[in-house]
Scaffold this motif. Structure first.
Motif: not given
Length: 453
Positions: A116-133
């Motif tokens: 959960t930590i890596f998915l939600e706090m690392v990978f998803r945050k990068i995804e939000y930053l690059i691709e948006g909500d």
């Protein structure tokens, strides 16, 4: 939940009617609980990355050296000979997880699980930053391949690959130590092809999990969610929808729930928390924050979705402790106390003395000799000069080598001959006892057999 029809599912939420993957586009969460979880997650990430570099008396905080059968857990050293102590530690850990789950549900999954930590706090945050909500990502994924889409997808997955490689090297240090890792990466690749290939394979696995498989680890693979069925009860505290207050839902209903479905939009596993406890719920609190925002807008009290137990909603029961978790706590206390006792009272060295396989006794003029293999493990942080003596019989020991000195946490292995006078040999198999001394102090004894005519 009057006047509202529930859909009772017979399949995971992220599968469609034909059994295919239904991608979950979770809305970017925000709020008081998400901020708390973010801060806690950053501390956990620092621990994952920093633990191999933290030293206690010159040793790593945690080292799981399976190859050399050596384990260091918070500074305490365990060897293969400490299997019983390790078993007690693992049993204590399992009981702690059971107790924690009985009391607080899947709090571990939402707050401390590495997945959960890596998915939600690392990978998803990068995804939000690059691709948006979530709307922007859904639109991008379903749009034709344009230059903009190729750029964003390449950038995102390129960063994902680099993070996956970094994760692999980080967790590798947990098994070989930071010094071993530095030595490994500074050596030419051709000298360690096997290690390099394993690193690439593990990195590819991490990349696949966090780029594509994602929440299915929690909903379809991890057995912990299925443990809820036997561990949770009506007094377990978890993320819960207050149906007594919320129903009947909808703008025209009398309940506080407006049926806006915002709690579903932020859920990383795509469930509707209003349908009750589900194995996909990881207690991440995203729905609590989102619902509280709606309550604020509509002028209603927060907490329609909150940490609570079924008993507290139906009858106002607010006590955390009950007979069930008290019983688990008592068993855990007993087993962990036994673990601490065995750890504190274990010998400072571990000795193994065995007759060399395939060799019979040797007959000398006045004595009989046997050949033995000796292995001594030093479980302390101090260098120890040792001496072995035969304490059960008159005899003479001839060690291969002159010195028996073991470095801190080191291992001594050698071979020696034991000579016993013939007049002390009464049978073909005699029990003998050795004493291991350090600075003329007896620190351990070991019994084995001596064969004769």
């Amino acid at each position: 939940m009057a006047n509202h029809k529930l859909d009772f599912r017979d399949k995971p939420i992220n599968l469609n009617e034909r059994g295919g993957r239904k991608w979950v586009y979770a809305k970017k969460p925000s709020g008081k609980w998400f901020t708390r979880r973010t801060i806690f997650s950053y501390f956990m990430l620092l621990f994952f990355a920093g633990a191999p570099f933290i030293r206690i008396k010159g040793n790593p905080l945690i080292l799981l050296d399976v190859a050399n059968q050596k384990f260091i857990i918070f500074g305490a050293i365990f060897w293969a000979q400490d299997t019983f102590i390790l078993a007690l530690l693992m049993l204590s850990f399992v009981l702690f997880i059971v107790l924690f789950t009985v009391t607080f549900g899947r709090l571990w999954c939402g707050w401390a699980c590495p997945q959960t930590i890596f998915l939600e706090m690392v990978f998803r945050k990068i995804e939000y930053l690059i691709e948006g909500d979530y709307r922007a990502r859904h639109k991008l994924d379903n749009s034709p391949w344009t230059t903009n889409k190729i750029f964003k997808k390449t950038l995102k997955h390129g960063i994902f690959i680099l993070i996956s490689i970094a994760m692999t090297n980080t967790f590798l240090m947990w098994f070989i130590g930071s010094d071993g890792w530095v030595e490994l990466i500074t050596s030419p690749v051709q000298e360690n092809w096997s290690g390099f290939i394993v690193m690439l394979l593990v990195s590819a696995f991490f990349y696949w999990v966090y780029s594509f498989f994602r929440e299915q680890i929690c909903t379809m693979v991890c057995p912990y969610g299925r443990m809820q069925g036997v561990l949770l009860d009506s007094k377990t505290i978890m993320v819960t929808y207050d149906y007594r207050r919320g129903e009947p839902r909808g703008a025209s209903g009398n309940g506080d729930c407006t049926d806006c479905k915002q709690c579903i939009s932020v859920c990383p596993t795509g469930i509707d928390i209003r349908n009750g406890t589900q194995l996909e719920c990881i207690n991440c609190t995203a729905c609590i924050d989102q619902c509280n925002k709606i309550m604020h807008v509509t002028g209603k009290a927060p907490g329609l979705i909150r940490y609570a137990s079924e008993a507290s909603i139906t009858g106002g029961h607010t006590k955390i402790w009950n007979a069930r978790n008290r019983a688990y706590s008592m068993v855990l206390l007993i087993i962990f106390s036994f673990f601490v006792y065995t750890l504190v009272t274990r010998p400072v060295i571990e000795t193994t003395i065995l007759r060399t396989p395939g060799l019979l006794y040797q007959d000398h003029e006045k004595a009989i000799s046997n050949v033995y293999n000796i292995k001594i493990v030093n479980k302390t942080h101090n260098e120890m000069p040792l001496e072995i003596k035969l304490i059960s019989h008159n005899g003479n020991i001839r060690m291969a080598g002159n010195k028996m000195t073991i470095k801190d946490q080191g291992m001594f292995e050698s071979t020696f001959l034991l000579f016993i006078p013939k007049d002390e040999i009464k049978s073909d198999k005699t029990e003998v006892e050795f004493g291991i001394y350090s600075n003329n102090e007896l620190i351990e004894t070991y019994k084995t057999t001596f064969v004769g005519p």
